[in-house]
Write a protein that holds these residues in place. Structure first.
Motif, mmCIF file in Angstrom:
data_model
loop_
_atom_site.group_PDB
_atom_site.id
_atom_site.type_symbol
_atom_site.label_atom_id
_atom_site.label_comp_id
_atom_site.label_asym_id
_atom_site.label_seq_id
_atom_site.Cartn_x
_atom_site.Cartn_y
_atom_site.Cartn_z
ATOM 1 N N ASP A 362 16.230 32.355 0.398
ATOM 2 C CA ASP A 362 14.771 32.297 0.481
ATOM 3 C C ASP A 362 14.172 33.605 -0.008
ATOM 4 O OD1 ASP A 362 14.716 29.737 1.503
ATOM 5 O OD2 ASP A 362 14.660 30.387 3.601
ATOM 6 N N ASP A 363 12.926 33.548 -0.479
ATOM 7 C CA ASP A 363 12.243 34.765 -0.917
ATOM 8 C C ASP A 363 11.817 35.625 0.270
ATOM 9 O OD1 ASP A 363 12.509 34.095 -3.582
ATOM 10 O OD2 ASP A 363 10.644 32.960 -3.621
ATOM 11 N N GLU A 364 11.520 34.984 1.410
ATOM 12 C CA GLU A 364 11.088 35.719 2.597
ATOM 13 C C GLU A 364 12.155 35.584 3.689
ATOM 14 O OE1 GLU A 364 6.744 35.501 3.586
ATOM 15 O OE2 GLU A 364 6.835 33.773 2.230
ATOM 16 N N THR A 511 1.305 30.951 0.160
ATOM 17 C CA THR A 511 1.250 31.323 -1.261
ATOM 18 C C THR A 511 -0.019 30.843 -1.963
ATOM 19 O OG1 THR A 511 2.526 29.314 -1.727
ATOM 20 C CG2 THR A 511 3.738 31.390 -1.543
#
Length: 685
Positions: A362-364, A511
């Motif tokens: 995951d990006d976060e 986002t």
């Protein structure tokens, strides 16, 4: 004796005369008989005037004509019939009346080898109706001016030819040029005998070609007079011309043009190959705008336009990425496998193994997330675990109910069905996980647009359409079934409301924050997906945002944006490209009165202040750009003046050599071409 001889001579003379008369009578009778029995090419007793029908027009919702047909005419002249002394007069007048270049007209009178043509010369094959009227008037004037002379044929018969203007087909006109392309489509001509007919090749022109061409030619038939004209009496027959149906769209030209301008600006800001967008009424499926940044003029297609001819709304297949996540969660919610508050461990962003060799991240980084926050923070790890709670059959059938894996049904000539994995394949964890976050599948923009609209329409999937009604030449209107894909329920009403709430949170906290608009309910989901090439993923991306914009007056609109391969730094992220484009389209809807924000006086004043600041900043930027250009041009002019003075002094020194000190002879350096002010402008302008 003598008298008898005289009588005999008279008798012989009378007999010869009588025989001659009989012979003449026989010759006359033979000639008459031959004329009666021979085949003669006499003018027919009746005459017919044909009136060819035309293809119907395509009209926007606000009554602007996007496409229409007009009659086309052929202009010919018999070259030897033009008097040599009047040829220049003929060329000049025909050029003025037709609008054609005089040099090109002269060129038509010679063959490829430069020899003068001896027969008929075709001056133009595509003269429109209004120009044809002027040219017919010119033909009469040229006769009166003595431009044409009689020409004697081989049989010695003199003929007086002139300028002939003859109907030879129809031409398709596009008054607004590239507007609504490529969805509008384009046409081609085919020859049916000596007449040129139009048929649609792409887009609306092809999809509804049978209605646009549903016409009937008119004619008048009756006895002819001496001049060949039809005698219109009770015995004459008249059939009224019936043109094809006019196609009335749901597309608003005012909104369409604004969206197209928005996409053009965003393409420049992001460096994208193409940006496409759509706006639709959520409950009816009426498309209000369907726009692309790659457009063309259907009347003048060039080789540079070839890549623009295909409508990417339904013809461009791509892996959608994270915009599939709300659909995955909706299917799981609908089957009661999760709730919006169900927690899932997300392992601080991974790596998380979906098979022995495949891992995802995951990006976060979050240790755990609820099902709601999995969508808000776009967690691949979380959505994979949600999908695993579904069987392969449940996941597959759920996506099919949203319209994936089948044609979208929108009114375009080519509609690709895309591809989702089979239920058998989705029963395996790696495949189910990949498809849960939008990889390992292919979809079109319109399929995803149609699917996401269900969240703003209480779970019902409606098919987008551009056609409102058909109109006949006598003013009667007919409704057309816009699709073979009727509306259907994809998920329960309660599930749709839950996902809608989650998508609003994406815009508030996730986002999609750049899509916020005070006084409106905004929700949606971003998606940024790698592009596969030659069997592996490359560093090129498609970014998208599908969302809704509603007000408290009951106006509900679905808006979709796809940015194809943005090239500028960080612009490939949906939050930096697709979301700002979405917000600008919402601005257009507000400005045109489609949406009415519920703003307090303080919010309204704040928005007006922000708008004033934005406009002031744009004005300052434009003024600074203008100042820099002026300064650069001033420097260029100054340099040019200095060079001119130097050249003048050099010429003066050559004229008076005594004033110049002798210097050693050198080879003259190469002179550099001094750039003009426009050539010297830097790239940033």
């Amino acid at each position: 004796m003598k008298n008898n001889q005289i009588l005999s001579n008279r008798s012989i003379k009378l007999l010869v005369l009588f025989a001659g008369m009989v012979l003449l009578v026989l010759i006359f009778l033979g000639t008459v008989y031959r004329i009666i029995t021979s085949q003669r090419h006499l003018p027919p007793a009746t005459a017919v005037i044909h009136n060819r029908a035309l293809r119907g027009a395509i009209v926007s919702d606000d009554n602007f004509t996007l496409s229409r047909s007009n009659k086309s005419y052929l202009a010919t002249v018999y070259a030897p019939s033009i008097a040599p002394s009047k040829r220049e007069l003929f060329f000049r007048l025909f050029s003025i009346y037709s609008g054609l270049d005089e040099a090109k007209i002269k060129k038509t009178f010679y063959d490829k080898k430069g020899h003068p043509r001896r027969g008929y010369v075709t001056l133009s094959k595509i003269i429109d109706a209004s120009t044809a009227v002027y040219l017919k008037d010119l033909a009469h004037k040229l006769r009166r001016l003595g431009v044409f002379r009689s020409v004697v044929d081989r049989r010695g018969v003199a003929h007086l030819y002139g300028l002939d203007i003859v109907e030879n087909g129809e031409i398709r006109e596009f008054p607004l040029h590239d507007t609504l392309t490529p969805a509008l489509g384009y046409v081609r001509a085919k020859n049916v005998g000596r007449y040129s007919e139009i048929f649609g090749v792409k887009g609306l022109e092809k999809r509804y070609g049978k209605y646009l061409s549903m016409s009937r030619d008119g004619l008048i038939r009756g006895k002819r007079d001496v001049g060949g004209a039809v005698i219109r009496d009770k015995n004459s027959v008249r059939i009224t011309r019936k043109d094809g149906y006019n196609l009335h769209l749901t597309i608003s030209l005012a909104l369409q043009k604004r969206v197209e301008v928005t996409l053009d600006r965003m393409k420049e800001e992001t460096g994208a190959k193409e940006i496409i967008a759509a706006v639709m009424e959520s409950d009816t499926g009426r498309l209000l705008a369907l726009a692309s940044s790659e457009r063309y003029d259907p009347a003048h297609i060039t080789s540079a336009d070839i890549s623009k001819l295909n409508a990417k709304f339904t013809e461009y297949l791509y892996e959608p990425g994270s915009v599939i996540k709300p659909l995955t969660l909706a299917i799981a919610l609908d089957h009661g496998r999760v709730t919006p508050e169900t927690w899932f461990k997300t392992y601080n962003g991974g790596p998380f193994y979906i098979s022995k060799r495949q891992k995802i991240t995951d990006d976060e980084a979050f240790d755990s997330l609820t099902a709601t926050d999995i969508i808000v923070h776009s967690s691949n790890i979380g959505i994979s675990q949600i999908a695993w709670r579904l069987t392969g059959r449940e996941f597959h059938d759920g996506l099919r109910r949203f319209g994936l894996g089948e044609k979208s049904g929108v009114d375009l000539s080519r509609d690709l069905p895309g591809r989702i994995k089979s239920a058998k394949l989705l029963s395996k964890k790696p495949h189910e996980a990949n498809q849960a976050y939008g990889y390992g599948m292919l979809a079109t923009f319109m399929q995803l647009f149609k699917a996401h609209n269900a969240f703003n329409n209480e779970g019902i999937v409606v098919t987008p359409h551009m056609i409102d009604h058909l109109e006949s030449t006598d003013g009667r209107c007919f409704r057309v079934d816009p699709t073979t894909f009727p509306s259907r329920r994809a998920i329960k009403k309660e599930t749709a409301r839950q996902i809608q709430t989650i998508l609003k949170k994406v815009v508030r906290e996730g986002t999609g924050v750049a899509a916020q608009y005070p006084g409106l309910e905004i929700g949606g989901k971003t998606g940024t997906a790698h592009i596969a090439a030659h069997g592996h993923y490359v560093k090129r991306y498609n970014s998208s945002f599908f969302g809704f914009a509603d007000d408290d007056r009951g106006h509900r609109y679905e808006i979709g944006v796809l940015v194809i391969e943005a090239s500028k730094y960080h612009k490939y992220f949906a939050s930096q490209s697709a979301v700002p484009t979405f917000r600008r389209i919402v601005d257009n809807l507000v400005e045109l009165g489609y949406l009415h924000p519920n703003l307090s006086p303080e919010q309204r004043e704040e928005m007006l202040a922000q708008e004033r600041k934005r406009r002031a900043a744009a004005r300052r930027k434009q003024q600074e750009r203008t100042r820099q250009i002026k300064e650069l041009l001033r420097k260029q002019r100054q340099q040019m003046r200095q060079k001119a003075r130097q050249e003048k002094r050099s010429r003066s020194a050559v004229t008076h050599p005594s004033r110049v000190r002798a210097i050693p002879r050198r080879s003259a350096p190469l002179k550099k071409k001094h750039p003009t002010p426009h050539e010297a402008l830097p790239d940033r302008f």
